[in-house]
Design a protein around this motif. Sequence first.
Motif, mmCIF file in Angstrom:
data_model
loop_
_atom_site.group_PDB
_atom_site.id
_atom_site.type_symbol
_atom_site.label_atom_id
_atom_site.label_comp_id
_atom_site.label_asym_id
_atom_site.label_seq_id
_atom_site.Cartn_x
_atom_site.Cartn_y
_atom_site.Cartn_z
ATOM 1 N N VAL A 251 0.867 -1.181 0.000
ATOM 2 C CA VAL A 251 0.000 0.000 0.000
ATOM 3 C C VAL A 251 0.902 1.228 0.000
ATOM 4 O O VAL A 251 1.726 1.402 0.902
ATOM 5 C CB VAL A 251 -0.927 0.009 1.221
ATOM 6 C CG1 VAL A 251 -1.751 1.293 1.245
ATOM 7 C CG2 VAL A 251 -1.838 -1.212 1.219
ATOM 8 N N LEU A 252 0.746 2.087 -0.999
ATOM 9 C CA LEU A 252 1.603 3.267 -1.149
ATOM 10 C C LEU A 252 0.818 4.527 -0.825
ATOM 11 O O LEU A 252 -0.295 4.729 -1.317
ATOM 12 C CB LEU A 252 2.167 3.336 -2.566
ATOM 13 C CG LEU A 252 3.173 4.460 -2.855
ATOM 14 C CD1 LEU A 252 4.210 3.985 -3.865
ATOM 15 C CD2 LEU A 252 2.472 5.704 -3.409
ATOM 16 N N THR A 253 1.411 5.383 0.009
ATOM 17 C CA THR A 253 0.825 6.677 0.355
ATOM 18 C C THR A 253 1.807 7.775 -0.026
ATOM 19 O O THR A 253 2.985 7.712 0.318
ATOM 20 C CB THR A 253 0.530 6.765 1.866
ATOM 21 O OG1 THR A 253 -0.316 5.684 2.249
ATOM 22 C CG2 THR A 253 -0.144 8.081 2.204
ATOM 23 N N ASP A 254 1.316 8.788 -0.743
ATOM 24 C CA ASP A 254 2.146 9.926 -1.137
ATOM 25 C C ASP A 254 2.172 10.933 0.013
ATOM 26 O O ASP A 254 1.150 11.504 0.384
ATOM 27 C CB ASP A 254 1.573 10.572 -2.400
ATOM 28 C CG ASP A 254 2.497 11.642 -2.975
ATOM 29 O OD1 ASP A 254 3.454 12.039 -2.288
ATOM 30 O OD2 ASP A 254 2.258 12.076 -4.109
ATOM 31 N N LEU A 255 3.354 11.157 0.588
ATOM 32 C CA LEU A 255 3.496 12.087 1.705
ATOM 33 C C LEU A 255 4.091 13.419 1.283
ATOM 34 O O LEU A 255 4.347 14.280 2.116
ATOM 35 C CB LEU A 255 4.392 11.471 2.786
ATOM 36 C CG LEU A 255 3.952 10.129 3.379
ATOM 37 C CD1 LEU A 255 4.953 9.665 4.425
ATOM 38 C CD2 LEU A 255 2.569 10.230 3.988
ATOM 39 N N THR A 256 4.319 13.576 -0.014
ATOM 40 C CA THR A 256 4.883 14.832 -0.506
ATOM 41 C C THR A 256 3.929 15.973 -0.188
ATOM 42 O O THR A 256 2.714 15.848 -0.347
ATOM 43 C CB THR A 256 5.111 14.750 -2.026
ATOM 44 O OG1 THR A 256 5.856 13.562 -2.312
ATOM 45 C CG2 THR A 256 5.872 15.957 -2.521
ATOM 46 N N SER A 257 4.459 17.087 0.295
ATOM 47 C CA SER A 257 3.614 18.218 0.660
ATOM 48 C C SER A 257 2.834 18.722 -0.547
ATOM 49 O O SER A 257 3.272 18.599 -1.696
ATOM 50 C CB SER A 257 4.467 19.350 1.246
ATOM 51 O OG SER A 257 5.428 19.782 0.306
#
Length: 626
Positions: A251-257
């Motif tokens: 499961v991938l989550t994008d944490l880029t602001s």
Amino acid sequence: MTVSSTDAHSWEKKEMIKNSLTTKWGRTWTEENRHTEYPRPQMVRDSYFCLNGEWDYAICAKAEVSSYEGMIHVPFSPETALSGVERTVMPEDYLHYRKKLRLPDGFYEPGQQVLLHFGAVDQECEVFWNGTRLGEHQGGYLAFTFDVTAYLQQENELRLTVRDFTEQSPHARGKQKLVRKGHMASIFYTPSSGIWKTVWMEAVPQTYIRDVKLTPEFDSGCVKVELEIAGEGVKEPEIRVSFQGNPLETVLTDLTSEEKKGTTGHLVYRICLPEQEIHPWTPDHPDLYDMELTYGTDCIRTYFGMRKFHRAKDDNGIWRFYLNNRPFFFNGVLDQGYWPESLLTPPTDEALAYDIKLLKSYGFNTIRKHVKIESDRFYYHCDRMGMIVWQDMPNGGADYNMVFVTYLPNGFPKFGRIIKDSHYTLFRRTDRQGRMQYDADLKGMVQMLYNHPSIAAWVPFNEGWGQFDAGKATARIQSEDHTRLVNEACGWFDQGGGDMYSIHNYLRRLKVRPQRDRVTALTEFGGYAYPVPGHMLCEKEFGYKAYQSVEELMESFVKLYETEIIPNIRNGLCGAIYTQTSDIEEEINGFVTYDREVEKFDAKRVREVNAKVMREFERCVGIERG
């Protein structure tokens, strides 16, 4: 022998004659095994052109050179036998290199960029490509890179001009020393100059992954992925994870602001693994995950391990180290990484792995890599074999006052606990630029080695050598890396910070008591010397106690652990680092001779001792064997 095994002080025999000594890898070394293996296992591309091999060289008093003296075998320093030179570079010398080369057909395509990588050049260098100055680099232990795309021709010439001042400058130098005098001179060694790690090139797209930072989040079963992107034009990467060849559904989550989404630069993601696919990395089971990152047309392969290091109190209220939320005893060996025919550079990659395998076979789980930064392949071998690393920062500063940094703390241990390291003159750190470079090098070391799961602890200073503002150094490390332990001041000149209360003890009986706010670790001890005729580089012999037979050596080793290490575990001792892996030059206190030909200790008995250590630790912290 002139000294008995019962002497309480470090011992040395005076003759200074040097003998010829080589390892089996040095004797069989050829151009075909000149470190052609891929130098950066944690960031692998298909593009790779190794520049190791024969280069032109000259050593002279001039910054410009019109003719070269001969050929040198890179990546071996000119002081070494394997370089083919065997000449010391002095502070007044200039060391010149030249390599003429043609890039392989199809190595790069129009629109791609070509990068030139240096693993390490000691200590200062200027780099020129086809007559154009690419830039300079200071510091002898860190990797650096230049983009040579704009200067490529069909036939190319790469030149370096190198200076190496060793102890006459504040640069990091570790155990290298030109002038060795006094009783403790034997703990310093022949210096290495110039190129001593692999030189190589790769072709990358206009937009490519400049760096990747991987942080295992053990408690949640996830890994944080941070990408530094060079170039423009691609929005997000593809990230694939596999374990032992089997692709995983992650499961991938994008944490880029939000303000950075859709742009290049610094991108951050969290990848969570399936619960049934959480395989903790430990010395007994060094499980690694493979990761493939694709960004536009750029693709790299890397790996990571799921593990966690921290400290906490055990059920008895005693501070302990923890691995993966279980109390853990770091049972290890001081390892300096020197070779008789090649000094800082191992003769081959097989030789590099040998020392790790040897210590692993003895039942040790930790190496303290002493004031040296190895090539990435050393840490890769530790990652895959399951050998934990405590990583020292190589020491620098001006030439030390050995009475202050060695004799007084050894003779009067309390002395080393009360002196503040803000006294720059005492610690030979008055040069402001030198202190600034130390800070930059420390940050560079942590960033360069960050991804290796085997590294458990950072050691910014050892025994006061060039020490200054240790508390600030610890804070800098923790700002870069909150996932590992810090041994703030190894041995003495303790400033009260970091995660461990560090003890060096060669001369007296060990007495440990639980500390109020830190874990207690014996970070150097032992150093028992035994000479093996025909396998010593020098007639001069140094050790902390001298023995006249293998049987006497082995019995004393067993007694040391059974009377001092094991009984102190219940009092809070949670780490022990024996000195050392191999003999080095005048030091003959290794488990194995300098040429790696003779093992001095009975491996079976060493394993039995180490098994007793671990059983006692498990008993003290209440671990039940499954």
